[in-house]
Design a protein around this motif. Structure first.
Motif, short mmCIF file in Angstrom:
data_model
loop_
_atom_site.label_atom_id
_atom_site.label_comp_id
_atom_site.label_asym_id
_atom_site.label_seq_id
_atom_site.Cartn_x
_atom_site.Cartn_y
_atom_site.Cartn_z
N LEU A 310 0.83 -1.19 0.00
CA LEU A 310 0.00 0.00 0.00
C LEU A 310 0.88 1.25 0.00
O LEU A 310 2.04 1.21 0.41
CB LEU A 310 -0.89 0.04 1.24
CG LEU A 310 -1.92 -1.08 1.41
CD1 LEU A 310 -2.48 -1.06 2.83
CD2 LEU A 310 -3.05 -0.92 0.40
N PRO A 311 0.33 2.39 -0.44
CA PRO A 311 1.05 3.66 -0.28
C PRO A 311 1.31 3.93 1.20
O PRO A 311 0.51 3.54 2.06
CB PRO A 311 0.09 4.69 -0.88
CG PRO A 311 -0.86 3.91 -1.72
CD PRO A 311 -0.98 2.56 -1.10
N GLU A 312 2.39 4.62 1.50
CA GLU A 312 2.72 4.91 2.90
C GLU A 312 1.73 5.89 3.52
O GLU A 312 1.40 5.80 4.70
CB GLU A 312 4.15 5.45 3.00
CG GLU A 312 5.22 4.41 2.67
CD GLU A 312 6.61 4.95 2.90
OE1 GLU A 312 6.73 6.10 3.40
OE2 GLU A 312 7.58 4.24 2.58
N GLY A 313 1.28 6.86 2.74
CA GLY A 313 0.39 7.88 3.27
C GLY A 313 -1.04 7.42 3.36
O GLY A 313 -1.57 6.77 2.44
N ASP A 314 -1.72 7.77 4.44
CA ASP A 314 -3.12 7.37 4.62
C ASP A 314 -4.09 8.21 3.82
O ASP A 314 -5.29 7.89 3.75
CB ASP A 314 -3.49 7.45 6.11
CG ASP A 314 -2.86 6.33 6.93
OD1 ASP A 314 -2.20 5.47 6.31
OD2 ASP A 314 -3.03 6.32 8.16
N GLU A 315 -3.61 9.28 3.19
CA GLU A 315 -4.49 10.08 2.34
C GLU A 315 -4.74 9.42 0.99
O GLU A 315 -5.67 9.79 0.27
CB GLU A 315 -3.87 11.48 2.12
CG GLU A 315 -3.67 12.29 3.39
CD GLU A 315 -4.98 12.60 4.10
OE1 GLU A 315 -6.03 12.70 3.41
OE2 GLU A 315 -4.96 12.76 5.34
N GLU A 316 -3.90 8.44 0.64
CA GLU A 316 -4.05 7.75 -0.65
C GLU A 316 -5.31 6.89 -0.63
O GLU A 316 -5.76 6.41 0.42
CB GLU A 316 -2.83 6.89 -0.93
CG GLU A 316 -1.53 7.66 -1.03
CD GLU A 316 -1.50 8.59 -2.23
OE1 GLU A 316 -2.16 8.26 -3.25
OE2 GLU A 316 -0.84 9.63 -2.15
N GLU A 317 -5.88 6.68 -1.83
CA GLU A 317 -7.13 5.95 -1.95
C GLU A 317 -6.91 4.51 -2.39
O GLU A 317 -5.96 4.20 -3.12
CB GLU A 317 -8.06 6.65 -2.95
CG GLU A 317 -8.56 8.00 -2.48
CD GLU A 317 -9.51 8.63 -3.47
OE1 GLU A 317 -10.41 9.38 -3.05
OE2 GLU A 317 -9.34 8.39 -4.68
N VAL A 318 -7.84 3.66 -1.97
CA VAL A 318 -7.90 2.27 -2.42
C VAL A 318 -9.33 1.99 -2.86
O VAL A 318 -10.26 2.72 -2.50
CB VAL A 318 -7.48 1.29 -1.32
CG1 VAL A 318 -6.03 1.48 -0.92
CG2 VAL A 318 -8.39 1.42 -0.09
N LEU A 319 -9.50 0.93 -3.64
CA LEU A 319 -10.86 0.54 -3.99
C LEU A 319 -10.93 -0.96 -4.23
O LEU A 319 -9.94 -1.58 -4.66
CB LEU A 319 -11.39 1.30 -5.21
CG LEU A 319 -10.96 0.85 -6.61
CD1 LEU A 319 -11.92 1.42 -7.63
CD2 LEU A 319 -9.55 1.30 -6.91
N LEU A 320 -12.10 -1.51 -3.93
CA LEU A 320 -12.36 -2.92 -4.21
C LEU A 320 -12.54 -3.08 -5.72
O LEU A 320 -13.24 -2.30 -6.37
CB LEU A 320 -13.64 -3.34 -3.48
CG LEU A 320 -13.76 -4.79 -3.00
CD1 LEU A 320 -12.67 -5.12 -1.99
CD2 LEU A 320 -15.13 -5.01 -2.37
N VAL A 321 -11.88 -4.06 -6.32
CA VAL A 321 -11.95 -4.27 -7.77
C VAL A 321 -12.87 -5.43 -8.12
O VAL A 321 -12.81 -6.00 -9.21
CB VAL A 321 -10.55 -4.47 -8.37
CG1 VAL A 321 -9.72 -3.21 -8.22
CG2 VAL A 321 -9.83 -5.66 -7.74
#
Length: 396
Positions: A310-321
């Motif tokens: 995952l990106p280190e920063g918590d501001e980055e977004e993720v999404l279920l694919v």
């Protein structure tokens, strides 16, 4: 409209529940909309870039004119490459000339090429609970690309730019299938509806409804969003696969036995089959159909190729694919059924998984807040990393 359209946006002012009960599978319906509201989904500049940068083989990219497919060699040439043999290259002048002469440019599966269209497909797959394919149609002339025909799938048509004339001819065989015992007969007489689909409009067209489309001498760009709804035939095919676990159904039939032997076997098979046709068989089939739906291709590089996932920063977004993922509560557990897998977690993970379920981008920070105070940041990131490992979650 600034975001990606949802099903509710496409069918407004009709409520989604009313669309499902009164429109879907029953009748065509045009939904008027404001011009330009779909422009960001696929601008002309993005289409030009794709045509320039991608190797698009026939029939994924093709031209149609007056109901016939234009021979591909008349607007492409094959060029040599160092390692991949010959590949097609579009020829600017012949292609443009054919479009000026009235040909329609067709490009299939554009949800794989343009991110906003891919996001639209994921959103609609979640809303409609079926696999989505999006094809593009661009035309300039006054001819029709295809003769009067019917399709074996339901479709939403989104008019991105310009306008086109649609004529609807009705149904001659209700609910036809791709593999069917009888083909629908072309309807006689005048169309039952004849209208212009304008920039910003949406048309819903059920499978089996005969139609034809004509350009009107100005630019037109529209997307056709196709999907096949689950049928009783699909349920029976699924049930046949479930029956493979039963030795009785795997066993050879008594072809050379007595009539009594065959009657006895028929009775045994019938009893076992009826036993599986419980009142919840439709629900079981649809749930499994959703859980088996494949993940969308989204790699999330460079992050997913690193130990941290995952990106280190918590501001980055993720999404279920996996837009049709299913949550299954258990005794102190919560399972995510998606892409043919069943991932089991402690029940405390339920708020995070529920937040992810619509398959929309969320920041890691938001998911940490959703899980608090039951789960801390480290645990939430570990949960997200596990989903990434199994290919059902991706950094945005």
């Amino acid at each position: 409209m600034t975001g990606i359209p949802t099903l509710a946006d496409l069918v407004a002012p009709v409520e989604v529940s009313q669309f499902f009960t009164s429109v879907q599978g029953r009748t065509h319906r045009r939904f008027a909309g404001q011009a330009g509201r779909f422009a960001r989904l696929l601008p002309w500049t993005d289409l030009n870039r794709a045509l320039r940068q991608h190797r698009l083989d026939f029939p994924r990219l093709r031209l149609a004119h007056d109901g016939a497919v234009v021979p591909v060699h008349t607007y492409t040439e094959m060029v040599d490459t160092r390692r991949n043999g010959q590949v097609p290259r579009l020829l600017n002048a012949p292609l443009s000339e054919k479009l000026r002469d009235g040909a329609t440019l067709v490009l299939d599966s554009v949800q794989e090429m343009f991110e906003p269209v891919g996001d639209l497909a994921a959103t609609l797959e979640h809303d409609l609970r079926e696999k989505i394919q999006v094809n593009l149609y661009a035309g300039w002339g006054t001819t029709h690309g295809f003769d009067v025909h019917w399709d074996d799938h339901d479709a939403f048509i989104i008019q991105i730019a310009g306008r086109k004339r649609w004529r609807i001819h009705g149904v001659s065989r209700p609910f036809p299938l791709m593999r069917d015992i009888e083909l629908p007969q072309r309807p006689e007489g005048e169309p039952i509806d004849d209208f212009m689909l304008e920039d910003g409009d949406v048309l819903y067209l059920p499978r089996g409804h005969w139609h034809d489309v004509s350009a009107v001498g100005e630019q037109s760009l529209h997307l056709t969003i196709g999907f096949n709804r689950a049928t009783g035939v699909d349920l029976v095919a699924w049930l046949a696969d479930q029956l493979r676990v039963d030795q009785l159904f795997r066993e050879d039939l008594p072809r050379f036995g007595t009539a009594e032997d065959r009657a006895t076997r028929a009775k045994q098979l019938r009893e076992q089959l009826v036993a599986r046709l419980t009142d919840d068989v439709v629900d079981r089939f649809l749930t499994d159909r959703d859980a088996q739906a494949p993940a969308h291709s989204r790699l999330g590089l460079p992050f997913t190729a690193t130990p941290g996932l995952l990106p280190e920063g918590d501001e980055e977004e993720v999404l279920l694919v996996v837009p049709r993922a299913v949550l299954e509560p258990g005794d102190g557990t919560i399972a995510l059924a998606a892409a043919g897998k069943r991932l089991v977690f402690a029940a405390a993970a339920e708020p995070v998984l529920t937040a992810l379920l619509p398959a929309q981008p969320l920041s890691i920070k938001t998911l940490v807040e959703v899980a608090a105070p039951t789960l801390d940041r480290k645990t939430v990131r570990a949960l997200l990393g596990e989903l990434v490992k199994h290919g059902v979650l991706s950094p945005r």
